[in-house]
Design a protein around this motif. Structure first.
Motif, PDB file in Angstrom:
ATOM      1  N   GLU A 192     -12.281 -70.378-101.046  1.00 47.21           N
ATOM      2  CA  GLU A 192     -12.984 -71.428 -99.855  1.00 47.21           C
ATOM      3  C   GLU A 192     -13.864 -71.241 -99.066  1.00 47.21           C
ATOM      4  O   GLU A 192     -15.059 -70.250 -99.699  1.00 47.21           O
ATOM      5  N   ILE A 193     -14.106 -72.090 -98.700  1.00 48.33           N
ATOM      6  CA  ILE A 193     -15.496 -72.617 -98.270  1.00 48.33           C
ATOM      7  C   ILE A 193     -15.197 -71.878 -97.047  1.00 48.33           C
ATOM      8  O   ILE A 193     -14.607 -72.186 -95.843  1.00 48.33           O
ATOM      9  N   GLU A 194     -15.935 -70.491 -96.538  1.00 49.39           N
ATOM     10  CA  GLU A 194     -16.055 -69.783 -95.783  1.00 49.39           C
ATOM     11  C   GLU A 194     -16.953 -69.623 -93.970  1.00 49.39           C
ATOM     12  O   GLU A 194     -17.896 -70.498 -94.654  1.00 49.39           O
ATOM     13  N   ASP A 195     -17.067 -69.457 -93.450  1.00 52.66           N
ATOM     14  CA  ASP A 195     -18.087 -68.656 -92.128  1.00 52.66           C
ATOM     15  C   ASP A 195     -18.441 -68.137 -92.270  1.00 52.66           C
ATOM     16  O   ASP A 195     -18.647 -66.990 -91.809  1.00 52.66           O
ATOM     17  N   SER A 196     -19.355 -67.593 -93.244  1.00 53.81           N
ATOM     18  CA  SER A 196     -20.842 -67.413 -93.351  1.00 53.81           C
ATOM     19  C   SER A 196     -21.504 -68.076 -93.861  1.00 53.81           C
ATOM     20  O   SER A 196     -21.213 -69.317 -94.096  1.00 53.81           O
ATOM     21  N   TYR A 197     -23.013 -67.739 -93.718  1.00 51.68           N
ATOM     22  CA  TYR A 197     -24.401 -68.298 -94.204  1.00 51.68           C
ATOM     23  C   TYR A 197     -25.417 -68.058 -94.914  1.00 51.68           C
ATOM     24  O   TYR A 197     -25.607 -66.552 -95.104  1.00 51.68           O
ATOM     25  N   HIS A 198     -25.601 -69.088 -95.758  1.00 53.45           N
ATOM     26  CA  HIS A 198     -26.372 -68.496 -96.978  1.00 53.45           C
ATOM     27  C   HIS A 198     -26.546 -69.751 -97.109  1.00 53.45           C
ATOM     28  O   HIS A 198     -26.828 -71.201 -96.496  1.00 53.45           O
ATOM     29  N   ILE A 199     -28.057 -69.566 -97.740  1.00 51.22           N
ATOM     30  CA  ILE A 199     -29.352 -70.910 -98.248  1.00 51.22           C
ATOM     31  C   ILE A 199     -29.469 -70.948 -99.427  1.00 51.22           C
ATOM     32  O   ILE A 199     -28.907 -70.624-100.191  1.00 51.22           O
ATOM     33  N   GLU A 200     -29.689 -71.984 -99.544  1.00 50.95           N
ATOM     34  CA  GLU A 200     -30.452 -72.841-101.080  1.00 50.95           C
ATOM     35  C   GLU A 200     -31.485 -73.815-100.840  1.00 50.95           C
ATOM     36  O   GLU A 200     -32.006 -74.193 -99.684  1.00 50.95           O
ATOM     37  N   GLU A 201     -32.120 -73.525-101.564  1.00 49.84           N
ATOM     38  CA  GLU A 201     -33.555 -74.773-102.144  1.00 49.84           C
ATOM     39  C   GLU A 201     -33.275 -75.892-102.273  1.00 49.84           C
ATOM     40  O   GLU A 201     -32.516 -76.044-103.139  1.00 49.84           O
ATOM     41  N   THR A 202     -33.705 -76.601-101.766  1.00 50.41           N
ATOM     42  CA  THR A 202     -33.542 -77.849-101.826  1.00 50.41           C
ATOM     43  C   THR A 202     -34.701 -78.580-101.728  1.00 50.41           C
ATOM     44  O   THR A 202     -35.519 -78.577-101.777  1.00 50.41           O
ATOM     45  N   ALA A 203     -34.468 -80.177-102.551  1.00 51.39           N
ATOM     46  CA  ALA A 203     -35.070 -81.672-102.671  1.00 51.39           C
ATOM     47  C   ALA A 203     -35.360 -82.024-101.605  1.00 51.39           C
ATOM     48  O   ALA A 203     -36.566 -81.827-100.732  1.00 51.39           O
ATOM     49  N   SER A 204     -34.458 -81.676-100.260  1.00 47.66           N
ATOM     50  CA  SER A 204     -34.652 -82.275 -99.221  1.00 47.66           C
ATOM     51  C   SER A 204     -35.216 -81.798 -98.352  1.00 47.66           C
ATOM     52  O   SER A 204     -35.635 -82.219 -97.079  1.00 47.66           O
ATOM     53  N   GLN A 205     -35.469 -80.277 -98.345  1.00 41.89           N
ATOM     54  CA  GLN A 205     -35.944 -79.259 -97.599  1.00 41.89           C
ATOM     55  C   GLN A 205     -36.990 -79.864 -96.717  1.00 41.89           C
ATOM     56  O   GLN A 205     -38.319 -80.421 -97.140  1.00 41.89           O
ATOM     57  N   GLY A 401     -36.574 -59.212 -95.871  1.00 41.99           N
ATOM     58  CA  GLY A 401     -38.580 -59.378 -95.851  1.00 41.99           C
ATOM     59  C   GLY A 401     -38.680 -60.736 -95.034  1.00 41.99           C
ATOM     60  O   GLY A 401     -39.509 -60.998 -94.130  1.00 41.99           O
ATOM     61  N   SER A 402     -37.619 -61.758 -95.131  1.00 49.16           N
ATOM     62  CA  SER A 402     -37.754 -63.103 -94.572  1.00 49.16           C
ATOM     63  C   SER A 402     -37.462 -62.844 -92.927  1.00 49.16           C
ATOM     64  O   SER A 402     -38.382 -63.721 -91.802  1.00 49.16           O
ATOM     65  N   LEU A 403     -36.447 -62.117 -92.689  1.00 48.81           N
ATOM     66  CA  LEU A 403     -35.681 -61.955 -91.325  1.00 48.81           C
ATOM     67  C   LEU A 403     -37.131 -61.548 -90.486  1.00 48.81           C
ATOM     68  O   LEU A 403     -37.292 -61.663 -88.984  1.00 48.81           O
ATOM     69  N   LEU A 404     -38.165 -60.161 -90.527  1.00 52.13           N
ATOM     70  CA  LEU A 404     -39.085 -59.333 -90.659  1.00 52.13           C
ATOM     71  C   LEU A 404     -40.398 -60.768 -90.440  1.00 52.13           C
ATOM     72  O   LEU A 404     -40.626 -60.308 -89.175  1.00 52.13           O
ATOM     73  N   ASP A 422     -35.257 -71.536 -86.449  1.00 47.61           N
ATOM     74  CA  ASP A 422     -34.851 -70.204 -87.863  1.00 47.61           C
ATOM     75  C   ASP A 422     -34.698 -69.005 -87.786  1.00 47.61           C
ATOM     76  O   ASP A 422     -34.584 -68.632 -88.771  1.00 47.61           O
ATOM     77  N   LEU A 423     -35.076 -68.202 -86.532  1.00 48.43           N
ATOM     78  CA  LEU A 423     -35.243 -66.912 -86.708  1.00 48.43           C
ATOM     79  C   LEU A 423     -33.240 -67.039 -86.538  1.00 48.43           C
ATOM     80  O   LEU A 423     -32.801 -65.675 -87.225  1.00 48.43           O
ATOM     81  N   GLY A 424     -32.740 -67.631 -86.035  1.00 51.46           N
ATOM     82  CA  GLY A 424     -31.537 -67.693 -86.165  1.00 51.46           C
ATOM     83  C   GLY A 424     -30.674 -67.691 -87.412  1.00 51.46           C
ATOM     84  O   GLY A 424     -30.056 -67.374 -87.907  1.00 51.46           O
ATOM     85  N   VAL A 425     -31.724 -68.105 -88.300  1.00 52.79           N
ATOM     86  CA  VAL A 425     -30.883 -68.657 -89.289  1.00 52.79           C
ATOM     87  C   VAL A 425     -31.219 -67.813 -89.679  1.00 52.79           C
ATOM     88  O   VAL A 425     -30.360 -66.563 -91.178  1.00 52.79           O
ATOM     89  N   GLY A 426     -32.417 -67.063 -90.127  1.00 52.21           N
ATOM     90  CA  GLY A 426     -32.269 -65.818 -90.449  1.00 52.21           C
ATOM     91  C   GLY A 426     -31.344 -64.616 -90.517  1.00 52.21           C
ATOM     92  O   GLY A 426     -30.701 -64.230 -91.099  1.00 52.21           O
ATOM     93  N   TYR A 427     -31.314 -64.401 -88.916  1.00 57.18           N
ATOM     94  CA  TYR A 427     -29.680 -63.602 -88.873  1.00 57.18           C
ATOM     95  C   TYR A 427     -28.579 -63.714 -89.406  1.00 57.18           C
ATOM     96  O   TYR A 427     -28.078 -63.175 -90.321  1.00 57.18           O
ATOM     97  N   LEU A 428     -27.984 -65.323 -89.836  1.00 59.07           N
ATOM     98  CA  LEU A 428     -26.591 -65.792 -90.563  1.00 59.07           C
ATOM     99  C   LEU A 428     -26.695 -64.719 -91.296  1.00 59.07           C
ATOM    100  O   LEU A 428     -25.974 -65.007 -92.416  1.00 59.07           O
ATOM    101  N   LEU A 429     -28.188 -65.481 -92.274  1.00 60.83           N
ATOM    102  CA  LEU A 429     -28.743 -65.642 -93.319  1.00 60.83           C
ATOM    103  C   LEU A 429     -28.292 -63.608 -93.894  1.00 60.83           C
ATOM    104  O   LEU A 429     -27.605 -63.131 -94.910  1.00 60.83           O
ATOM    105  N   MET A 430     -28.206 -62.964 -93.093  1.00 64.44           N
ATOM    106  CA  MET A 430     -27.807 -61.827 -92.716  1.00 64.44           C
ATOM    107  C   MET A 430     -26.757 -61.047 -92.745  1.00 64.44           C
ATOM    108  O   MET A 430     -26.540 -59.721 -92.980  1.00 64.44           O
ATOM    109  N   GLY A 431     -26.229 -61.756 -92.213  1.00 62.42           N
ATOM    110  CA  GLY A 431     -24.086 -62.156 -92.066  1.00 62.42           C
ATOM    111  C   GLY A 431     -24.502 -60.842 -90.675  1.00 62.42           C
ATOM    112  O   GLY A 431     -23.709 -60.806 -90.053  1.00 62.42           O
TER     113      GLY A 431
END
Length: 721
Positions: A192-205, A401-404, A422-431
């Protein structure tokens, strides 16, 4: 008529009287000898006596001077156009004054280098501006004027250095080939959709690959060759989001999207009130605030601006290879130029997209770093370079590397809350949810109404099972209408949190998410969908086309049951507790044989006969968006209403050990019960809920299959979930 029109067109200077004289003299030219011409009659009426005698200037003398003035007006217009004395585009209001036509001190010139341009203006054919000006110039002079305007426009299109044209940043993540873009390792993604954070490259980014995202307000390059959004690859119709929760990085196929199907069930029974979302609509209708113009040229780069402009014009025209060579030559000649290095990075970025090359993209990432590290690099260029570097690192799955890079950005620009977000998102992507939480707490302490920070902070709270506390942050963040907040995942988690605290507004937020295109319907709220698939909560074996699989499951149900019971007795540790926070209460465990189309060899040793006959059915063993597993649920268990992540699969439940009463499942607005030896089939992208109120355990066998309408190509190419 032609001289009249030309005189009018030439009246951009102060000689307006000449234009008006020409206007009345032109008709007289057509009847020079006629005393009954309109000009003569008007002269008699206003210049003579009542009895017809003329007074003052004689008619012949007046006519002669009239013609002289008219001809002077015509040839003055010709001279103005021929010698380019007047910028006709500016006179006629067709453009702003070009920066290339102004003279400023260096400081003022840099201020004029770039303007924000949220979207490209509609492009017209060359010279169309002049052709659309009614009755301004005659056809003979029109060609000269058109040429003049075109020349001026080319000069303007060169524009300030470093003002590239916006591009759509939708890279296709495909298979692991050396010359293809790579995706991060998908890993084991939960059902199911879980409470972790990942990123997806987008057209609308909304991140600038080039400077035009933040500047270049008036610039339109050569219309015949300019690269517009329509010219750049747009592989799918779905509005894919930048933030992607609980899913691997991937780009959907061109057929992938949210489908609002005619087969969807009626939602009216659960929508009884209107939710007040006026503030959201008003926020979204508010025109975007013009951003501050970035400064990309240092003092040295201003001295080579012409060369920079020439290279940048190649990039904007889509001549990527030529542009790469041009910027590489500039870097060779002027290694101290930050703008040349930044242009080289942009070209490599574009070339990576064109060639689908990870290697070229890695070069771009390094060149962005080089541009930011050069001495005397303007701060705006440093910020843009590092932001883009971070985004490209995330795309390749280089999250650390992105987080750094993001940490360095925040150190360089500590007052920029968007970088902290954006840094907060970076931490989320690292879990690292704890570090992300601290970042958003810091942002909200400075800007308490930051909608982006609110929705992400609310998301983190919900992941920590602080359900009630998460609701106001998610709600207010969505209502802010700020970029990055109108995302289906936030509607998903807000509604889910409200359901768990008994707040009936949950379905109103689901309805709003549906209206805004995030969900296929109020009931069907999966986020990773293929457009056009049949959508209904319950299915029959005949409708699926998998009748042989269903028959085989029902024929072998006792064998499947016995192997499951043996695993329960001999190796209870193989049944793992549900860990997706879907239970309100109770005990629910699962024993998985296949996950994401991969066989669990160790698990199949506990159920060898079951695994052997299942291998005959690739529609289930090869379903990379599903699972095959035993599911045991003990008395007193309630599973919250929830939805699966995708509409690409159907779920079969084979009853193995079913108590006579107390066990039921609801999908959408219909509730059913299991039977031993019988298969239930439903689409788990629709909301479903489970109760186990019996006096003994319930054991079922779950078999996911591809949606029958998916093509073989889609089944091979869809990323795993």
């Amino acid at each position: 008529m032609a001289p009249r029109k030309n005189a009018k067109g030439g009246g951009g200077n102060s000689s307006s009287s000449g234009g008006s004289g020409s206007g009345s003299g032109s008709p007289s030219t057509g009847s020079s000898g006629s005393s009954s011409s309109p000009g003569t009659r008007r002269e008699a009426k206003h210049g003579g006596h009542k009895n017809g005698r003329r007074g003052g200037i004689s008619g012949g003398s007046f006519f002669t001077w009239f013609m002289v003035i008219a001809l002077l007006g015509v040839w003055t217009s010709v001279a103005v156009v021929w010698f380019d004395l007047v910028d006709y585009e500016e006179v006629l209001g067709l453009k702003e004054r070009s920066t290339s036509e102004r003279t400023f001190p260096p400081e003022e010139e840099e201020e004029e280098e770039a303007e924000t341009q949220p979207e490209l203006e509609e492009q017209a054919p060359e010279g169309a501006e002049v052709q659309n000006v009614e009755d301004e110039v005659k056809e003979q002079i029109h060609s000269l004027l058109q040429e003049s305007v075109h020349i001026d426009h080319d000069l303007e299109a060169d524009g300030p250095a470093g003002e590239p044209q916006p591009e759509v940043e939708d890279f296709l993540t495909v298979t692991d080939s050396d010359d293809r873009f790579e995706a991060p390792e998908p890993g084991a993604v939960h059902e199911e959709i879980e409470d972790s954070y990942h990123i997806e490259e987008t057209a609308s980014q909304n991140h600038p690959n080039d400077v035009d995202e933040m500047m270049n307000e008036q610039e339109n390059s050569d219309h015949s060759e300019a690269v517009t959004d329509a010219d750049v690859l747009q592989p799918h119709a779905e509005e894919v989001r930048h933030q992607d929760y609980g899913e691997p990085v991937y780009e959907p196929s061109e057929n992938e999207g949210i489908e609002i199907s005619d087969n969807s069930i009626d939602d009216s029974s659960i929508i009884s009130e209107e939710i007040n979302v006026a503030s959201v609509e008003e926020q979204q209708d508010t025109p975007p605030v013009k951003k501050k113009k970035p400064k990309l040229l240092n003092k040295f780069d201003k001295t080579i601006k012409v060369e920079l402009d020439a290279a940048e014009k190649l990039r904007k025209r889509g001549k990527i290879e030529e542009a790469v060579n041009a910027f590489e030559e500039l870097v060779r000649k002027y290694p101290q130029s930050p703008r040349a290095r930044y242009g080289k990075a942009q070209c490599e970025d574009d070339l990576a997209e064109k060639r689908r090359s990870n290697e070229v993209l890695r070069r771009a990432i390094e060149t962005y770093q080089e541009a930011a590290d050069l001495p005397d690099a303007p701060t705006d260029l440093v910020k843009l370079s590092l932001k883009r570097r971070s985004e490209r690192q995330q795309f390749l799955g280089h999250m650390r590397g992105s987080l750094l890079t993001l940490q360095r950005l925040v150190q360089l620009f500590p007052s920029d809350t968007t970088l902290k977000n954006d840094l907060g998102v970076g931490y989320l992507l690292m879990g690292d949810n704890d570090s992300a939480k601290k970042v958003y707490e810091e942002v909200l302490s400075v800007t308490p109404n930051d909608g982006f920070a609110k929705v992400h902070y609310g998301f983190i709270l919900k992941a920590q099972n602080k359900i009630a506390e998460s609701i106001p942050y998610l709600k207010e963040g969505i209502e802010s209408g700020e970029p990055g907040t109108d995302d289906g995942r936030f509607y998903f988690h807000l509604g889910d949190a409200m359901q768990r605290v008994g707040n009936k507004e949950a379905y109103k937020w689901y309805e709003l998410g549906h209206k805004r295109g995030h969900f296929a319907s109020v009931w069907q709220r999966s986020l990773y969908n293929v457009n056009g698939l049949k959508a209904q909560p319950w299915w029959t074996p005949r409708e699926t086309g998998y009748t042989e699989l269903v028959k085989s499951l029902e024929r072998n149900w006792k064998l499947i049951r016995d192997e499951g019971l043996m695993v329960m007795d001999k190796a209870k540790g193989l049944f793992l507790p549900e860990d997706e926070n879907l239970r309100e209460k109770g005990d629910w465990s699962q024993f998985t044989l296949w996950q994401q189309g991969r066989k669990n060899e160790k698990a199949c040793k506990g159920a060898p006969k079951t695994c052997t006959f299942l291998e005959k059915f690739p529609e289930t063993t090869g379903c990379r968006r599903g699972q095959i597993k035993y599911s045991i649920m003990h008395p007193g268990t309630h599973v919250w209403p929830h939805t699966g992540p995708t509409n690409c699969r159907l779920r079969m439940h084979l009853g193995l050990v079913i108590p006579k009463e107390g066990c039921k499942i609801r999908c959408a607005n219909e509730t059913r019960m299991w039977e031993e030896g019988k298969v239930l089939i439903f689409d788990d992208s629709f909301e479903h809920e489970v109760w186990q109120d019996a006096s003994s355990f319930r054991l079922i066998f779950i078999v996911d299959v591809w949606h029958p309408e998916l093509t073989p190509q889609q089944r091979r190419s869809l990323p795993a979930i």
